[in-house]
Design a protein around this motif. Structure first.
Motif, PDB file in Angstrom:
ATOM      1  N   GLY A  70       0.807  -1.211   0.000  1.00 54.39           N
ATOM      2  CA  GLY A  70       0.000   0.000   0.000  1.00 54.39           C
ATOM      3  C   GLY A  70       0.844   1.267   0.000  1.00 54.39           C
ATOM      4  N   LEU A  71       2.179   1.147  -0.013  1.00 56.90           N
ATOM      5  CA  LEU A  71       3.046   2.317   0.089  1.00 56.90           C
ATOM      6  C   LEU A  71       3.534   2.781  -1.281  1.00 56.90           C
ATOM      7  N   LYS A  72       3.616   4.115  -1.422  1.00 61.57           N
ATOM      8  CA  LYS A  72       4.208   4.718  -2.625  1.00 61.57           C
ATOM      9  C   LYS A  72       5.509   5.406  -2.235  1.00 61.57           C
ATOM     10  N   ASN A  73       6.322   5.710  -3.225  1.00 61.82           N
ATOM     11  CA  ASN A  73       7.528   6.519  -3.003  1.00 61.82           C
ATOM     12  C   ASN A  73       8.409   5.986  -1.892  1.00 61.82           C
ATOM     13  N   ILE A  74       8.580   4.674  -1.833  1.00 64.76           N
ATOM     14  CA  ILE A  74       9.466   4.178  -0.793  1.00 64.76           C
ATOM     15  C   ILE A  74      10.861   3.943  -1.357  1.00 64.76           C
ATOM     16  N   TYR A  75      11.828   3.882  -0.447  1.00 70.87           N
ATOM     17  CA  TYR A  75      13.230   3.740  -0.852  1.00 70.87           C
ATOM     18  C   TYR A  75      13.427   2.450  -1.643  1.00 70.87           C
ATOM     19  N   LEU A  76      13.988   2.592  -2.839  1.00 68.08           N
ATOM     20  CA  LEU A  76      14.101   1.461  -3.753  1.00 68.08           C
ATOM     21  C   LEU A  76      15.451   1.516  -4.453  1.00 68.08           C
ATOM     22  N   LYS A  77      16.150   0.423  -4.461  1.00 73.26           N
ATOM     23  CA  LYS A  77      17.464   0.410  -5.097  1.00 73.26           C
ATOM     24  C   LYS A  77      17.648  -0.890  -5.871  1.00 73.26           C
ATOM     25  N   GLN A  78      18.157  -0.786  -7.083  1.00 73.71           N
ATOM     26  CA  GLN A  78      18.354  -2.004  -7.868  1.00 73.71           C
ATOM     27  C   GLN A  78      19.553  -2.782  -7.355  1.00 73.71           C
ATOM     28  N   ILE A  79      19.372  -4.078  -7.169  1.00 73.43           N
ATOM     29  CA  ILE A  79      20.472  -4.959  -6.762  1.00 73.43           C
ATOM     30  C   ILE A  79      21.228  -5.430  -7.994  1.00 73.43           C
ATOM     31  N   GLY A  80      20.487  -5.753  -9.046  1.00 75.40           N
ATOM     32  CA  GLY A  80      21.121  -6.244 -10.264  1.00 75.40           C
ATOM     33  C   GLY A  80      20.235  -7.263 -10.946  1.00 75.40           C
ATOM     34  N   ALA A  81      20.759  -7.832 -12.028  1.00 74.66           N
ATOM     35  CA  ALA A  81      20.011  -8.821 -12.799  1.00 74.66           C
ATOM     36  C   ALA A  81      20.476 -10.223 -12.431  1.00 74.66           C
ATOM     37  N   PHE A  82      19.536 -11.133 -12.319  1.00 72.70           N
ATOM     38  CA  PHE A  82      19.841 -12.534 -12.025  1.00 72.70           C
ATOM     39  C   PHE A  82      19.300 -13.378 -13.173  1.00 72.70           C
ATOM     40  N   GLY A  83      20.206 -14.067 -13.860  1.00 76.75           N
ATOM     41  CA  GLY A  83      19.760 -14.779 -15.055  1.00 76.75           C
ATOM     42  C   GLY A  83      20.380 -16.140 -15.254  1.00 76.75           C
ATOM     43  N   ASP A  84      20.805 -16.775 -14.159  1.00 79.75           N
ATOM     44  CA  ASP A  84      21.406 -18.105 -14.323  1.00 79.75           C
ATOM     45  C   ASP A  84      20.445 -19.046 -15.043  1.00 79.75           C
ATOM     46  N   LEU A  85      21.037 -19.906 -15.873  1.00 76.99           N
ATOM     47  CA  LEU A  85      20.222 -20.831 -16.655  1.00 76.99           C
ATOM     48  C   LEU A  85      19.382 -21.744 -15.769  1.00 76.99           C
ATOM     49  N   ASN A  86      19.908 -22.061 -14.590  1.00 75.07           N
ATOM     50  CA  ASN A  86      19.184 -23.015 -13.734  1.00 75.07           C
ATOM     51  C   ASN A  86      18.373 -22.352 -12.630  1.00 75.07           C
ATOM     52  N   ARG A  87      18.106 -21.049 -12.790  1.00 73.82           N
ATOM     53  CA  ARG A  87      17.431 -20.355 -11.684  1.00 73.82           C
ATOM     54  C   ARG A  87      15.991 -20.816 -11.436  1.00 73.82           C
ATOM     55  N   ILE A  88      15.351 -21.365 -12.455  1.00 75.05           N
ATOM     56  CA  ILE A  88      14.012 -21.912 -12.181  1.00 75.05           C
ATOM     57  C   ILE A  88      13.961 -23.398 -12.520  1.00 75.05           C
ATOM     58  N   SER A  89      15.061 -24.104 -12.189  1.00 70.02           N
ATOM     59  CA  SER A  89      15.137 -25.512 -12.591  1.00 70.02           C
ATOM     60  C   SER A  89      14.626 -26.472 -11.519  1.00 70.02           C
ATOM     61  N   LYS A  90      14.429 -25.999 -10.288  1.00 69.28           N
ATOM     62  CA  LYS A  90      13.944 -26.917  -9.251  1.00 69.28           C
ATOM     63  C   LYS A  90      12.537 -27.402  -9.611  1.00 69.28           C
ATOM     64  N   LYS A  91      12.315 -28.685  -9.341  1.00 67.81           N
ATOM     65  CA  LYS A  91      11.083 -29.337  -9.789  1.00 67.81           C
ATOM     66  C   LYS A  91       9.831 -28.642  -9.255  1.00 67.81           C
ATOM     67  N   ASP A  92       9.850 -28.326  -7.966  1.00 63.44           N
ATOM     68  CA  ASP A  92       8.656 -27.714  -7.370  1.00 63.44           C
ATOM     69  C   ASP A  92       8.466 -26.279  -7.861  1.00 63.44           C
ATOM     70  N   ASP A  93       9.567 -25.587  -8.162  1.00 67.23           N
ATOM     71  CA  ASP A  93       9.442 -24.235  -8.712  1.00 67.23           C
ATOM     72  C   ASP A  93       8.789 -24.281 -10.083  1.00 67.23           C
ATOM     73  N   LYS A  94       9.222 -25.259 -10.883  1.00 68.47           N
ATOM     74  CA  LYS A  94       8.632 -25.415 -12.224  1.00 68.47           C
ATOM     75  C   LYS A  94       7.138 -25.758 -12.121  1.00 68.47           C
ATOM     76  N   ALA A  95       6.822 -26.643 -11.191  1.00 62.78           N
ATOM     77  CA  ALA A  95       5.415 -27.033 -11.010  1.00 62.78           C
ATOM     78  C   ALA A  95       4.575 -25.817 -10.624  1.00 62.78           C
ATOM     79  N   TRP A  96       5.145 -24.983  -9.769  1.00 60.31           N
ATOM     80  CA  TRP A  96       4.401 -23.797  -9.343  1.00 60.31           C
ATOM     81  C   TRP A  96       4.186 -22.840 -10.513  1.00 60.31           C
ATOM     82  N   LEU A  97       5.225 -22.661 -11.321  1.00 61.82           N
ATOM     83  CA  LEU A  97       5.084 -21.759 -12.472  1.00 61.82           C
ATOM     84  C   LEU A  97       3.991 -22.226 -13.429  1.00 61.82           C
ATOM     85  N   GLN A  98       3.860 -23.559 -13.554  1.00 63.18           N
ATOM     86  CA  GLN A  98       2.796 -24.099 -14.415  1.00 63.18           C
ATOM     87  C   GLN A  98       1.419 -23.576 -13.989  1.00 63.18           C
TER      88      GLN A  98
END
Lengths: 247, 247
Positions: A70-98
């Motif tokens: 519910g908050l606007k204008n709060i302190y926000l800072k980019q950490i960076g990009a995460f793009g490892d090939l296996n970042r969504i490779s766990k079985k349960d993560d894939k099932a959830w994405l489905q």
């Protein structure tokens, strides 16, 4: 140019590490995945969403934050990009994405942000991407969905670095606070005890705190004075940075 | 899983800010766009490419660096993701993309990296994404293609912050160097004069330099001693970081 209808971009997401401080411990706001039947390492995840094609990246992160807190204008800072090939490779993560994505097989790169909020101002609630959101003690989190644990660790590392060079920690504090409460916040983030006398000397030297006439009430020890921060000095210090906090 | 053929991902690119130091000035390696007929703010751009679908993000950045400089295993750090809606909206940038991309209308988010290389080791050459690459003085660059000027400024800001907290600048130096040469590198990056006595005291106190038996030859002034850095102490300092360089 004709403005296209807002469309989710299936290849880019944002994820937000939302830190808070409950006057004693560093907290992080996490969402719970709905399907408890999954045999999963953790049902907890960082709040996040695919970006819309008509949004800048920080607009996407702000949208997630606003929907969830519910908050606007709060302190926000980019950490960076995460793009490892296996970042969504766990079985349960894939099932959830489905269950939640229209294109669950797409490779998704996530842009991670961290933000600092006052817990008392926030009102975590269900949103389009989460049925529930709750505050958890950062130190007790040992696993999260996807690569979110790595993102949490990266956020914590950046916050620790930033808090000794920039006075950003005040975003976590209530309007009035004692020096003891402020020290507790630094200790919670840095995960170590600080010397009281040394802390007070250094923090007062920065000239960003104004003493108020008010004191604690209803405490058994000698009531401590309340401080507020001096916005003008705080902002000029935040702009220039300072490299010598030295806790 | 059957390994798919390497395919370019049309939505995500990497761009690299490659810094070097020529014993006097901070340099950046830029590529020149081929089409000089374009009425363009700058024909120069950061080297970069779309990622391959089978690469991690840092593998993509390393590929770009290797193709362009011939170097492997060089210092590489992610700056962050740049995804503003108007980042490729300039007319000449769009025209250029028409000539090099199969899907020039796609919204592309770029993940930016900076790296530090020894100019003497590098061998800039044509590659799949550039007909020529050359070193330019950072301070003389006032415009670049796309949002590359913003990325360059962000990289410079991060490098300035990092060099006073981590001994990363040594990646730019030749194997042996005098304290005067080292000071010049700090001055070039920080863009300010440093006090000689103060600089020497602080840098020697870090205990990361070993004096050699060798001295400068063929100079008109008193020959200065050469130093090398002590890899063991350097690495342990790089791991822990230090927050008090204070130049």
């Amino acid at each position: 140019m004709i403005k296209k209808k807002q469309q989710l971009n299936p290849y880019i997401s944002v994820d937000c590490v939302i830190f808070g401080f409950d006057s004693d411990r560093l907290k992080v706001l996490l969402i719970e995945r709905e399907d408890h039947s999954l045999n999963t390492e953790s049902t907890l995840a960082l709040p996040g969403d695919l970006i819309n094609n008509e949004e800048n990246l920080n607009e996407s992160a702000n949208r997630v934050l606003k929907e969830l807190t519910g908050l606007k204008n709060i302190y926000l800072k980019q950490i960076g990009a995460f793009g490892d090939l296996n970042r969504i490779s766990k079985k349960d993560d894939k099932a959830w994405l489905q269950t939640v994505r229209t294109n669950p097989e797409a490779r998704v790169i996530t842009i991670a942000y961290y933000s600092l909020v006052k817990i008392s101002d926030s009102n975590p609630k269900a949103s389009s991407f989460a049925t529930s959101a709750k505050w958890y003690n950062v130190e007790e989190i040992k696993a999260l969905a996807f690569d979110h644990y790595d993102i949490l660790r990266a956020a914590l590392s950046q916050l620790r670095n930033e808090i000794i060079h920039q006075p950003v920690g005040f975003n976590l504090m209530p309007k009035m606070f004692t020096l003891g409460q402020l020290q507790k916040m630094y200790e919670a983030i840095l995960n170590k005890k600080l010397d009281k006398r040394n802390f007070r000397r250094k923090i007062l030297k920065l000239n960003i705190l104004d003493a108020t006439q008010e004191k604690e009430t209803g405490v058994s020890h000698k009531p401590a004075q309340y401080f507020v921060f001096n916005k003008k000095n705080y902002n000029s210090l935040a702009d220039t940075g300072f490299n010598n906090f030295g806790f």
